[in-house]
Every structure is written in structure tokens, then in C-alpha cells.
Design a protein around this motif. Structure first.
Motif, PDB file in Angstrom:
ATOM      1  N   TRP A 132      72.885  57.854  37.226  1.00 47.57           N
ATOM      2  CA  TRP A 132      71.566  58.124  36.684  1.00 47.57           C
ATOM      3  C   TRP A 132      70.557  57.409  37.584  1.00 47.57           C
ATOM      4  CZ3 TRP A 132      69.345  53.463  35.364  1.00 47.57           C
ATOM      5  CH2 TRP A 132      70.234  52.389  35.181  1.00 47.57           C
ATOM      6  N   ALA A 133      69.267  57.596  37.337  1.00 48.05           N
ATOM      7  CA  ALA A 133      68.258  57.016  38.234  1.00 48.05           C
ATOM      8  C   ALA A 133      67.122  56.399  37.430  1.00 48.05           C
ATOM      9  CB  ALA A 133      67.708  58.084  39.178  1.00 48.05           C
ATOM     10  N   GLU A 134      66.473  55.423  38.048  1.00 48.21           N
ATOM     11  CA  GLU A 134      65.367  54.734  37.398  1.00 48.21           C
ATOM     12  C   GLU A 134      64.095  55.590  37.415  1.00 48.21           C
ATOM     13  OE1 GLU A 134      65.483  52.095  35.717  1.00 48.21           O
ATOM     14  OE2 GLU A 134      67.328  51.085  36.319  1.00 48.21           O
ATOM     15  N   SER A 135      63.119  55.150  36.649  1.00 47.07           N
ATOM     16  CA  SER A 135      61.792  55.756  36.665  1.00 47.07           C
ATOM     17  C   SER A 135      61.137  55.527  38.025  1.00 47.07           C
ATOM     18  CB  SER A 135      60.932  55.126  35.565  1.00 47.07           C
ATOM     19  OG  SER A 135      59.558  55.412  35.757  1.00 47.07           O
ATOM     20  N   PRO A 136      60.317  56.472  38.492  1.00 48.84           N
ATOM     21  CA  PRO A 136      59.601  56.273  39.759  1.00 48.84           C
ATOM     22  C   PRO A 136      58.372  55.383  39.605  1.00 48.84           C
ATOM     23  CG  PRO A 136      59.012  58.399  38.838  1.00 48.84           C
ATOM     24  CD  PRO A 136      60.069  57.826  37.919  1.00 48.84           C
ATOM     25  N   ARG A 137      58.125  54.829  38.400  1.00 51.87           N
ATOM     26  CA  ARG A 137      56.885  54.104  38.140  1.00 51.87           C
ATOM     27  C   ARG A 137      56.647  52.952  39.128  1.00 51.87           C
ATOM     28  NH1 ARG A 137      53.680  53.807  33.919  1.00 51.87           N
ATOM     29  NH2 ARG A 137      55.230  54.814  32.565  1.00 51.87           N
ATOM     30  N   GLN A 138      57.641  52.069  39.277  1.00 47.46           N
ATOM     31  CA  GLN A 138      57.420  50.893  40.117  1.00 47.46           C
ATOM     32  C   GLN A 138      57.061  51.289  41.542  1.00 47.46           C
ATOM     33  OE1 GLN A 138      60.784  48.237  40.469  1.00 47.46           O
ATOM     34  NE2 GLN A 138      59.694  46.830  41.824  1.00 47.46           N
ATOM     35  N   ALA A 139      57.820  52.225  42.109  1.00 46.98           N
ATOM     36  CA  ALA A 139      57.569  52.614  43.504  1.00 46.98           C
ATOM     37  C   ALA A 139      56.213  53.302  43.653  1.00 46.98           C
ATOM     38  CB  ALA A 139      58.683  53.528  43.992  1.00 46.98           C
ATOM     39  N   LEU A 140      55.896  54.232  42.751  1.00 47.90           N
ATOM     40  CA  LEU A 140      54.635  54.982  42.861  1.00 47.90           C
ATOM     41  C   LEU A 140      53.420  54.091  42.649  1.00 47.90           C
ATOM     42  CD1 LEU A 140      55.244  58.424  41.095  1.00 47.90           C
ATOM     43  CD2 LEU A 140      54.473  58.064  43.448  1.00 47.90           C
ATOM     44  N   THR A 141      53.450  53.258  41.618  1.00 49.87           N
ATOM     45  CA  THR A 141      52.271  52.440  41.330  1.00 49.87           C
ATOM     46  C   THR A 141      52.086  51.337  42.366  1.00 49.87           C
ATOM     47  OG1 THR A 141      53.560  51.072  39.775  1.00 49.87           O
ATOM     48  CG2 THR A 141      52.340  52.930  38.857  1.00 49.87           C
ATOM     49  N   ALA A 142      53.186  50.791  42.897  1.00 50.29           N
ATOM     50  CA  ALA A 142      53.064  49.774  43.937  1.00 50.29           C
ATOM     51  C   ALA A 142      52.510  50.378  45.226  1.00 50.29           C
ATOM     52  CB  ALA A 142      54.421  49.122  44.193  1.00 50.29           C
ATOM     53  N   LEU A 143      52.948  51.590  45.557  1.00 51.00           N
ATOM     54  CA  LEU A 143      52.385  52.268  46.726  1.00 51.00           C
ATOM     55  C   LEU A 143      50.899  52.536  46.511  1.00 51.00           C
ATOM     56  CD1 LEU A 143      52.504  53.840  49.393  1.00 51.00           C
ATOM     57  CD2 LEU A 143      53.344  55.813  48.098  1.00 51.00           C
ATOM     58  N   TYR A 144      50.544  53.045  45.350  1.00 56.76           N
ATOM     59  CA  TYR A 144      49.141  53.354  45.031  1.00 56.76           C
ATOM     60  C   TYR A 144      48.281  52.100  45.193  1.00 56.76           C
ATOM     61  CZ  TYR A 144      45.164  55.221  42.371  1.00 56.76           C
ATOM     62  OH  TYR A 144      43.924  55.659  41.975  1.00 56.76           O
ATOM     63  N   ALA A 145      48.777  50.956  44.719  1.00 55.17           N
ATOM     64  CA  ALA A 145      47.990  49.727  44.749  1.00 55.17           C
ATOM     65  C   ALA A 145      47.718  49.235  46.167  1.00 55.17           C
ATOM     66  CB  ALA A 145      48.712  48.640  43.951  1.00 55.17           C
ATOM     67  N   LEU A 146      48.554  49.611  47.120  1.00 57.53           N
ATOM     68  CA  LEU A 146      48.365  49.164  48.496  1.00 57.53           C
ATOM     69  C   LEU A 146      47.419  50.068  49.287  1.00 57.53           C
ATOM     70  CD1 LEU A 146      51.999  48.050  49.393  1.00 57.53           C
ATOM     71  CD2 LEU A 146      49.983  46.572  49.255  1.00 57.53           C
ATOM     72  N   LEU A 147      47.076  51.244  48.736  1.00 53.73           N
ATOM     73  CA  LEU A 147      46.194  52.172  49.438  1.00 53.73           C
ATOM     74  C   LEU A 147      44.737  51.884  49.101  1.00 53.73           C
ATOM     75  CD1 LEU A 147      48.274  55.433  48.901  1.00 53.73           C
ATOM     76  CD2 LEU A 147      48.092  54.079  51.000  1.00 53.73           C
ATOM     77  N   ASP A 148      43.867  52.224  50.020  1.00 53.28           N
ATOM     78  CA  ASP A 148      42.432  51.965  49.865  1.00 53.28           C
ATOM     79  C   ASP A 148      41.752  53.235  49.368  1.00 53.28           C
ATOM     80  OD1 ASP A 148      40.107  50.516  49.952  1.00 53.28           O
ATOM     81  OD2 ASP A 148      39.718  50.922  52.069  1.00 53.28           O
ATOM     82  N   GLY A 149      40.830  53.072  48.405  1.00 55.66           N
ATOM     83  CA  GLY A 149      40.138  54.235  47.830  1.00 55.66           C
ATOM     84  C   GLY A 149      39.015  54.741  48.704  1.00 55.66           C
ATOM     85  N   PRO A 150      38.355  55.851  48.284  1.00 59.26           N
ATOM     86  CA  PRO A 150      38.682  56.597  47.058  1.00 59.26           C
ATOM     87  C   PRO A 150      39.947  57.443  47.248  1.00 59.26           C
ATOM     88  CG  PRO A 150      36.919  57.691  48.233  1.00 59.26           C
ATOM     89  CD  PRO A 150      37.178  56.407  48.992  1.00 59.26           C
ATOM     90  N   LEU A 151      40.754  57.472  46.192  1.00 64.12           N
ATOM     91  CA  LEU A 151      42.010  58.204  46.228  1.00 64.12           C
ATOM     92  C   LEU A 151      41.909  59.462  45.366  1.00 64.12           C
ATOM     93  CD1 LEU A 151      44.490  55.199  45.874  1.00 64.12           C
ATOM     94  CD2 LEU A 151      43.786  56.355  47.971  1.00 64.12           C
ATOM     95  N   PRO A 152      42.676  60.497  45.690  1.00 60.82           N
ATOM     96  CA  PRO A 152      42.549  61.765  44.960  1.00 60.82           C
ATOM     97  C   PRO A 152      43.134  61.731  43.552  1.00 60.82           C
ATOM     98  CG  PRO A 152      44.273  61.925  46.615  1.00 60.82           C
ATOM     99  CD  PRO A 152      43.595  60.606  46.828  1.00 60.82           C
ATOM    100  N   TYR A 153      43.832  60.644  43.212  1.00 58.75           N
ATOM    101  CA  TYR A 153      44.438  60.526  41.883  1.00 58.75           C
ATOM    102  C   TYR A 153      44.106  59.153  41.330  1.00 58.75           C
ATOM    103  CZ  TYR A 153      47.211  64.022  44.355  1.00 58.75           C
ATOM    104  OH  TYR A 153      47.605  65.086  45.118  1.00 58.75           O
ATOM    105  N   THR A 154      44.030  59.040  40.033  1.00 54.10           N
ATOM    106  CA  THR A 154      43.791  57.754  39.395  1.00 54.10           C
ATOM    107  C   THR A 154      45.117  57.167  38.918  1.00 54.10           C
ATOM    108  OG1 THR A 154      43.521  58.681  37.173  1.00 54.10           O
ATOM    109  CG2 THR A 154      41.539  58.562  38.582  1.00 54.10           C
ATOM    110  N   MET A 155      45.118  55.857  38.687  1.00 55.60           N
ATOM    111  CA  MET A 155      46.310  55.212  38.139  1.00 55.60           C
ATOM    112  C   MET A 155      46.614  55.772  36.753  1.00 55.60           C
ATOM    113  SD  MET A 155      48.602  52.924  39.078  1.00 55.60           S
ATOM    114  CE  MET A 155      47.949  51.617  40.126  1.00 55.60           C
TER     115      MET A 155
END
Length: 385
Positions: A132-155
Motif C-alpha cells: 500500500w502507499a502513503e498519502s502524497p500530502r507531505q511531499a506535495l505540501t513540502a514542495l509547495y512551501a519551497l516554491l515562490d509565489g504567486p502560484l497557480p494553486y493555493t494550499m
């Protein structure tokens, strides 16, 4: 050729002599496990790694454990963040944090870094999954937090699409594809978002520190890989398990490729993940086949990847028949030996395959000796962690 002419005692001098015999200095030196949780092999691995650090310039260690959890261990080793008890409890997957040899390795790496300016690094290189596999939450949100805005998607958009994590980490989905949400509308939109965020990372790479680039790349390939894995978990075709097995090893190989940039590194994992030949596993009336992480990374690195497979003589209460490879190697005079596998393949003609009734132990495949660089042989392996 006498078997002793292609073998040497497994000590520091033997390891260095083996490295000199290779066609090129490896960026990744794979040390395989014939079985997980064999205490003697873990202790021997620690001795080998200490020698590689002190005499061969190795500065990185990688293990078949969750790549995101491994960040916690690396932070402890390099920065002193947290405590040894905390990182052993929460920094390893697959119960590897319970291994006394792993605990001693982490303790030693931290102590080494406290005394040296050039730091050792620790990496998990498995994906955050088992079957089975874990949720993608940690990887996606950590990547999002390292990017500089404005971003096309919100948290908030990410959070809404991901939903409760237990929808993703439902272990029943491993055997029942109808219980997977990997092909839901939300999951498929997340796959597109992950692809966009990875592309944004490439455009912003110049403004990130080297550490942030490294971590963002890890988060990006993990998010994309997890969402791809979840998608195929929801597939009900006969190819499902072969595809999932291949995807896991491909994610391992991508992590190894990144670790090679810090090379030379010692990589510790099951023989089946580090071997150069195709992996196979019976499942019901099917025979699943896929390329291992070692085969994939070997295709990229060529001679800069080397593989030492481990093998045991007496394993628990099982003694190898004398006409098996393990039986032949048991005649060597040393408790721990390092054997040139290619010469062994030439000298040992048509050995019998060893049969093991321990489902967790995988004897050497005599037909694949010529795809291995060396064999780490333990005459006895009786201590299970």
C-alpha cells in the motif's frame, strides 16, 4: 581454480583490494541483504562503512527505508536535531529502526560528524510505500512551501483535493483495487498539479539554496511517484502487481541517482532491489517480472555501480547442501569472506540451487553469479534482530 584463490577474508584490507579490482571507482557500492534483520550482517555492514569512510573517502550511506523519513535521520546526524531515540522511532520505515545495528550506525555517524568538518550524510531511498502507499500530502505540501509565489494553486486547494490521509493509506487497497482512490477525479487532478509544481521548481531552481533544491527535488519526484503508484493501485488488470513492483523500484532508482551525486556512497538493501538482473516473484498463477532498482541505476551508471550480494552458510537451523553455492563457500576457512563472483561463476559449474523454507531468506541464484561483482559470505547467520 581453487575456491580460495578467488576469495579473501572480509576485512578492511579485503574491501580496499576489492575496490581496486573493479574497472572504475563506484559512485554507488551496493551491499545486498539475502534476508532482512540478520544481526551479523548489520554489524559487518557497519564495519565495512567505517572502513570506507576512514580509508576510501565515502561520505554517504543509503538504506532501503522511507526517503522522507530519512530526512529526520540526516538532520540528526548532520545538525544534531532531535534525539537518537526519536530518530530510531520515527526516522525509519519497515521496522528498521528496531535494528540494534542501525541504531549503532546512526550513533556512530553522529559522533563522527561532531568531530569532523566534512559531514557524513544519511539517506533513505525507498518510496513511502510497502504494497500500500502513503498519502502524497507531505511531499506535495513540502514542495509547495519551497516554491515562490504567486502560484497557480493555493494550499487550501491541495488540502481539499487530498482530503483525509487515511483514504490514501488504506492497506486494504493493496489487495482490492476497488478500495483505492488513485483514479478518482481528485487524485487525477493532483497528478496534474504535481507535474506543474515540479515544472515550477525547475524555473525557480537558481534562487534556491543547494539544500532547498535537493529537498524540493526529492519532494517533487516522491509526490509524482506516489500519485502514479496510487493510480495503478486502482487498476484491476492482470498486469497490476508487476507494474506496481516496477514503479516502486523505479522510485528507488531515481533516489539512488540523486544520492550518486554525493558519491561515493554505500547502499544497503535487499539483494532483490540491488541486483542487476530482472526480478521475479510468483503470485497465484502469475510470475511477476520487473527490473530492480539496481538494474535501472546500473543502466545509467555503468561501471560506476558495483554490487556485493550477501549469502549465508548456516542460516538459522538450515545448513546448505555441499553442492550448492553456499555449501561450496562454506568450505572457506574464514567466518566472513569476500569472493570475486565472476571468477566464482567460471569455477563453479552447474551448482544445485539452495532451497529455503524461510520465506524471508533468498539464497543466491547460481545462474546470476556473473551479474554480481562480489559475494559477502557469512559462514553463520543465526542472530535475527
Amino acid at each position: 581454480m581453487d575456491i580460495k584463490d578467488m576469495a579473501r577474508p572480509l576485512d578492511g584490507a579485503g574491501v580496499s583490494a576489492f575496490l581496486r579490482s573493479l574497472p572504475a571507482e563506484p559512485l554507488l557500492l551496493g551491499l545486498g541483504e539475502a534476508r532482512h534483520f540478520v544481526g551479523e550482517l548489520g554489524e559487518l555492514r557497519n564495519e565495512i562503512f567505517r572502513h570506507l569512510v576512514e580509508h576510501e573517502g565515502y561520505r554517504s550511506f543509503a538504506i532501503e527505508s522511507d526517503c522522507l523519513m530519512g530526512l529526520m535521520v540526516d538532520d540528526y546526524i548532520t545538525l544534531g536535531t532531535g534525539t537518537l531515540d526519536e530518530v530510531m522511532e520515527r526516522g525509519f520505515s519497515h521496522r528498521f529502526g528496531t535494528s540494534p545495528a542501525n541504531r549503532e550506525l546512526v550513533r556512530w555517524m553522529r559522533a563522527y560528524n561532531q568531530e569532523h568538518d566534512e559531514k557524513l550524510r544519511f539517506f533513505g531511498f525507498d518510496a513511502p510505500l510497502e504494497y500500500w502507499a502513503e498519502s502524497p500530502r507531505q511531499a506535495l505540501t513540502a514542495l509547495y512551501a519551497l516554491l515562490d509565489g504567486p502560484l497557480p494553486y493555493t494550499m487550501e486547494t491541495l488540502d481539499t483535493l487530498i482530503g483525509p490521509d487515511d483514504r490514501w493509506s488504506n492497506e486494504a487497497a493493496a489487495m482490492d483495487p476497488s478500495q483505492s482512490i488513485g483514479q478518482s477525479a481528485e487524485a487525477q487532478r493532483l497528478r496534474l498539479i504535481a507535474d506543474d509544481l515540479v515544472a515550477l521548481l525547475d524555473t525557480q531552481a537558481p534562487q534556491l539554496s543547494a539544500e532547498d533544491r535537493e529537498r524540493a527535488a526529492l519532494y517533487g519526484r516522491t509526490a509524482v511517484g506516489l500519485l502514479r503508484y496510487h493510480y495503478w493501485m486502482a487498476d484491476a488488470s492482470p498486469a497490476r502487481w508487476a507494474r506496481l513492483s516496477a514503479l516502486r523500484d523505479a522510485m528507488m532508482a531515481a533516489n539512488l541517482h540523486a544520492i550518486a551525486e554525493h558519491g561515493p556512497a554505500l547502499v544497503f538493501a535487499h539483494n532483490l532491489h540491488l541486483q542487476r538482473n530482472k526480478s521475479s516473484m510468483p503470485l497465484g498463477d502469475q510470475l511477476l517480472e520487473w527490473w530492480s532498482a539496481g538494474a535501472i541505476i546500473g543502466a545509467h551508471l555503468g561501471d560506476r555501480y558495483a554490487f556485493l550480494a550477501s549469502a549465508f552458510g548456516t542460516a538459522g537451523d538450515n545448513t546448505p547442501p555441499p553442492d550448492t553455492v553456499e555449501g561450496i563457500l562454506s568450505t572457506l576457512p574464514w567466518d566472513h569472506s569476500l569472493i570475486d563472483a565472476r571468477h566464482l561463476a567460471e569455477a563453479v559449474t552447474k551448482p544445485a540451487p539452495r532451497v529455503s523454507h524461510d520465506f524471508a531468506y533468498f539464497p543466491l541464484d547460481p545462474a546470476q553469479l556473473d551479474t554480481i561483482d562480489g559475494v559477502v559470505f557469512l559462514k553463520e547467520a543465526v542472530k535475527l534482530d
